[in-house]
Design a protein around this motif. Structure first.
Motif, short mmCIF file in Angstrom:
data_model
loop_
_atom_site.label_atom_id
_atom_site.label_comp_id
_atom_site.label_asym_id
_atom_site.label_seq_id
_atom_site.Cartn_x
_atom_site.Cartn_y
_atom_site.Cartn_z
N LYS A 128 53.71 28.41 61.65
CA LYS A 128 53.44 29.79 61.24
C LYS A 128 52.09 29.85 60.54
N SER A 129 51.45 31.00 60.61
CA SER A 129 50.21 31.22 59.88
C SER A 129 50.41 32.44 58.99
N ALA A 130 49.46 32.66 58.09
CA ALA A 130 49.60 33.77 57.15
C ALA A 130 48.27 34.47 56.92
N VAL A 131 48.37 35.75 56.57
CA VAL A 131 47.22 36.55 56.15
C VAL A 131 47.61 37.23 54.85
N CYS A 132 46.76 37.15 53.84
CA CYS A 132 46.98 37.82 52.56
C CYS A 132 45.95 38.93 52.42
N VAL A 133 46.43 40.17 52.33
CA VAL A 133 45.57 41.33 52.13
C VAL A 133 45.86 41.85 50.74
N SER A 134 44.86 41.74 49.84
CA SER A 134 45.10 42.12 48.45
C SER A 134 43.99 43.03 47.93
N GLN A 160 50.86 26.53 52.08
CA GLN A 160 50.65 25.24 52.72
C GLN A 160 51.71 24.22 52.32
N TYR A 161 52.26 24.37 51.14
CA TYR A 161 53.31 23.47 50.65
C TYR A 161 54.52 23.48 51.58
N VAL A 162 54.80 24.65 52.17
CA VAL A 162 55.96 24.77 53.07
C VAL A 162 55.55 24.71 54.54
N GLY A 163 54.28 24.39 54.80
CA GLY A 163 53.83 24.17 56.17
C GLY A 163 53.12 25.33 56.83
N ILE A 164 52.95 26.44 56.12
CA ILE A 164 52.30 27.61 56.71
C ILE A 164 50.79 27.47 56.59
N LYS A 165 50.13 27.39 57.75
CA LYS A 165 48.67 27.33 57.78
C LYS A 165 48.20 27.59 59.21
N PRO A 166 47.01 28.13 59.35
CA PRO A 166 46.05 28.47 58.30
C PRO A 166 46.46 29.72 57.52
N VAL A 167 45.78 29.92 56.39
CA VAL A 167 45.99 31.10 55.55
C VAL A 167 44.66 31.83 55.44
N LYS A 168 44.63 33.07 55.88
CA LYS A 168 43.41 33.90 55.84
C LYS A 168 43.54 34.89 54.69
N PHE A 169 42.43 35.12 53.97
CA PHE A 169 42.44 36.05 52.83
C PHE A 169 41.49 37.21 53.04
#
Length: 195
Positions: free
Chosen positions: A124-130, A157-166
């Motif tokens: 899984k990957s993630a995007v953080c919109v803040s 990333q600790y739980v395996g989710i990457k990449p992470v986009k901000f």
């Protein structure tokens, strides 16, 4: 691609709500997005309080029936999008409480006996919109990038989710905040996102 949006703001008629709309619009127009689901933590009155005691053992947190529906959505998602304001240099307590309850051992990670656990949410990957009231570079220069370190390294990333986009948008309460430009940027990103 299945997209799960975790929206953490008490008000939809806000800039965070406007970003949510642009994310929805962009993903709807993206031919690579199969389906989108939303978890609206405030609207759903999610209980962020982590409880373990004599009756609710910490080792059994991953079996909590109250969070099963959320666990299924996280497992289903290929990309997880977090939409939230930055308050006091970090995400709202509601979102951190959600993570406390969701990222339980034997659901999000497994201890291996080594220095780091095995992340069970790999792939899984993630995007953080803040958004924040202060300048965009405030977290970098005054808080040593604490927000990004927390979300990226300590949690996702600790739980395996990457990449992470901000996407960290500052000056959001200022008339000089270039809101339309930022909203368009988010729309374009999600309209063209591939994985």
């Amino acid at each position: 691609m299945n997209v799960l949006i975790i929206y953490t703001h008490p008000h939809h008629n806000s800039l965070n709500g406007a970003f949510l709309k642009e994310i929805m619009k962009g993903t709807e127009e993206n031919p690579l997005v199969h389906e989108v689901k939303i978890i609206d933590l405030y609207k759903e009155e999610f209980d962020p309080v982590l409880v373990f005691n004599q009756e609710k053992k910490r080792r059994d947190m991953h079996k909590d029936p109250d969070i099963r529906v959320y666990q299924e959505k996280i497992k289903w998602a290929d990309k997880i999008v977090f939409v939230y304001p930055i308050w006091w240099g970090r995400p709202p307590a509601m979102l951190l409480g959600f993570i406390d309850r969701m990222f339980a051992a034997n659901f999000a990670y497994r201890q291996t006996g080594g220095l780091l656990p095995e992340g069970l949410l790999k792939g899984k990957s993630a995007v953080c919109v803040s958004t924040m009231q202060g300048p965009t570079n405030y977290p970098l220069f005054f808080l040593q990038n604490a927000h990004k370190m927390l979300m990226k390294r300590a949690l996702l990333q600790y739980v395996g989710i990457k990449p992470v986009k901000f996407f960290e948008f500052g000056m959001m309460e200022s008339p000089k905040g270039k809101h339309e430009v930022k909203l368009k940027r988010i729309y374009n990103y999600f309209r063209n996102i591939s994985k």
